[in-house]
Motif scaffolding. Structure first.
Motif, short mmCIF file in Angstrom:
data_model
loop_
_atom_site.label_atom_id
_atom_site.label_comp_id
_atom_site.label_asym_id
_atom_site.label_seq_id
_atom_site.Cartn_x
_atom_site.Cartn_y
_atom_site.Cartn_z
N MET A 73 65.67 33.34 -21.40
CA MET A 73 64.45 32.82 -22.02
C MET A 73 63.75 31.83 -21.08
O MET A 73 62.52 31.87 -20.92
CB MET A 73 64.77 32.18 -23.37
CG MET A 73 65.14 33.21 -24.40
SD MET A 73 65.83 32.66 -25.99
CE MET A 73 65.35 31.01 -26.19
N VAL A 74 64.50 30.94 -20.46
CA VAL A 74 63.91 29.98 -19.52
C VAL A 74 63.36 30.73 -18.30
O VAL A 74 62.29 30.41 -17.79
CB VAL A 74 64.92 28.89 -19.12
CG1 VAL A 74 64.36 28.00 -18.02
CG2 VAL A 74 65.29 28.05 -20.34
N ASP A 75 64.06 31.77 -17.85
CA ASP A 75 63.57 32.60 -16.74
C ASP A 75 62.26 33.29 -17.12
O ASP A 75 61.36 33.43 -16.28
CB ASP A 75 64.61 33.63 -16.32
CG ASP A 75 65.80 33.02 -15.60
OD1 ASP A 75 65.71 31.84 -15.17
OD2 ASP A 75 66.83 33.72 -15.48
N ALA A 76 62.14 33.72 -18.38
CA ALA A 76 60.89 34.34 -18.85
C ALA A 76 59.74 33.35 -18.78
O ALA A 76 58.61 33.71 -18.43
CB ALA A 76 61.06 34.88 -20.27
N THR A 77 60.02 32.09 -19.10
CA THR A 77 58.99 31.06 -19.00
C THR A 77 58.59 30.88 -17.55
O THR A 77 57.40 30.83 -17.23
CB THR A 77 59.49 29.72 -19.59
OG1 THR A 77 59.76 29.91 -20.97
CG2 THR A 77 58.46 28.62 -19.41
N ARG A 78 59.57 30.78 -16.67
CA ARG A 78 59.26 30.61 -15.24
C ARG A 78 58.41 31.76 -14.71
O ARG A 78 57.44 31.55 -14.00
CB ARG A 78 60.55 30.51 -14.43
CG ARG A 78 61.23 29.18 -14.57
CD ARG A 78 62.37 29.05 -13.56
NE ARG A 78 62.90 27.72 -13.61
CZ ARG A 78 64.07 27.40 -14.15
NH1 ARG A 78 64.86 28.33 -14.64
NH2 ARG A 78 64.48 26.15 -14.17
N SER A 79 58.78 32.98 -15.05
CA SER A 79 58.03 34.13 -14.54
C SER A 79 56.64 34.21 -15.17
O SER A 79 55.73 34.77 -14.57
CB SER A 79 58.80 35.42 -14.75
OG SER A 79 58.92 35.72 -16.11
N ALA A 105 58.58 19.47 -17.33
CA ALA A 105 57.95 19.01 -16.08
C ALA A 105 58.68 19.57 -14.87
O ALA A 105 58.05 19.96 -13.88
CB ALA A 105 57.93 17.48 -16.05
N GLN A 106 60.00 19.63 -14.93
CA GLN A 106 60.80 20.17 -13.82
C GLN A 106 60.49 21.65 -13.61
O GLN A 106 60.29 22.09 -12.48
CB GLN A 106 62.30 19.97 -14.09
CG GLN A 106 63.22 20.63 -13.09
CD GLN A 106 63.10 20.05 -11.69
OE1 GLN A 106 62.68 18.92 -11.50
NE2 GLN A 106 63.44 20.85 -10.69
N VAL A 107 60.45 22.42 -14.69
CA VAL A 107 60.13 23.85 -14.57
C VAL A 107 58.74 24.03 -13.98
O VAL A 107 58.52 24.87 -13.10
CB VAL A 107 60.25 24.55 -15.94
CG1 VAL A 107 59.61 25.93 -15.91
CG2 VAL A 107 61.70 24.66 -16.35
N LEU A 108 57.79 23.21 -14.41
CA LEU A 108 56.43 23.31 -13.88
C LEU A 108 56.37 22.96 -12.40
O LEU A 108 55.66 23.59 -11.63
CB LEU A 108 55.48 22.40 -14.66
CG LEU A 108 55.15 22.87 -16.07
CD1 LEU A 108 54.36 21.81 -16.80
CD2 LEU A 108 54.38 24.18 -16.04
N SER A 109 57.12 21.95 -11.99
CA SER A 109 57.07 21.53 -10.58
C SER A 109 57.72 22.55 -9.66
O SER A 109 57.31 22.69 -8.51
CB SER A 109 57.73 20.16 -10.41
OG SER A 109 59.12 20.26 -10.60
N VAL A 110 58.69 23.29 -10.16
CA VAL A 110 59.40 24.26 -9.33
C VAL A 110 58.76 25.64 -9.40
O VAL A 110 58.68 26.35 -8.40
CB VAL A 110 60.89 24.36 -9.77
CG1 VAL A 110 61.60 25.48 -9.07
CG2 VAL A 110 61.59 23.04 -9.53
N SER A 111 58.25 26.03 -10.57
CA SER A 111 57.84 27.42 -10.79
C SER A 111 56.35 27.68 -10.60
O SER A 111 55.97 28.80 -10.28
CB SER A 111 58.23 27.85 -12.20
OG SER A 111 59.61 27.70 -12.39
#
Length: 121
Positions: A73-79, A105-111
């Motif tokens: 699910m988190v990977d789906a958000t990243r993609s 914020a971390q996911v946004l900064s990386v993805s």
């Protein structure tokens, strides 16, 4: 001039991403419930007028994955953050930012790409 765009809706679980998309699109496209992690994969809703067409990507809530399903699910958000024109970060204004907000914020900064505008909603 007709315009088109792709908007990602991102935030922690149960913050209102699906409700917001359903409201903007004008019909129930995403499932809404009080249970966290109801949205398990990206859902696309399209708002169309004579002047524009916007495709909204409703993403699963960002959280610390504990199972393989959580990780997917988190990977789906990243993609869902790739090749978008705008990222709308949906937050709960009734609460102070916490650990889950830092995870978002971390996911946004990386993805996400650095030049993609981000709106806080």
């Amino acid at each position: 001039m007709f315009r088109a765009g792709l908007v990602a809706l991102v935030g922690k679980p149960n913050v209102g991403k699906s409700t917001l998309m359903n409201h903007i699109v004008g019909q129930k496209v995403s499932i809404v419930s009080n249970k966290p992690q109801t949205t398990r994969r990206r859902v696309i809703g399209i708002a169309t007028t004579p002047e524009y067409q916007i495709a909204f990507v409703d993403t699963p809530g960002v959280h610390t994955p504990r199972t393989q399903l959580d990780k997917s699910m988190v990977d789906a958000t990243r993609s869902g953050l790739h090749a978008v024109d705008v990222i709308v970060v949906v937050v709960d204004g009734a609460h102070h930012p916490g650990e889950q907000d830092r995870e978002v914020a971390q996911v946004l900064s990386v993805s996400a790409e650095d030049d993609v505008p981000r709106l806080l909603c």
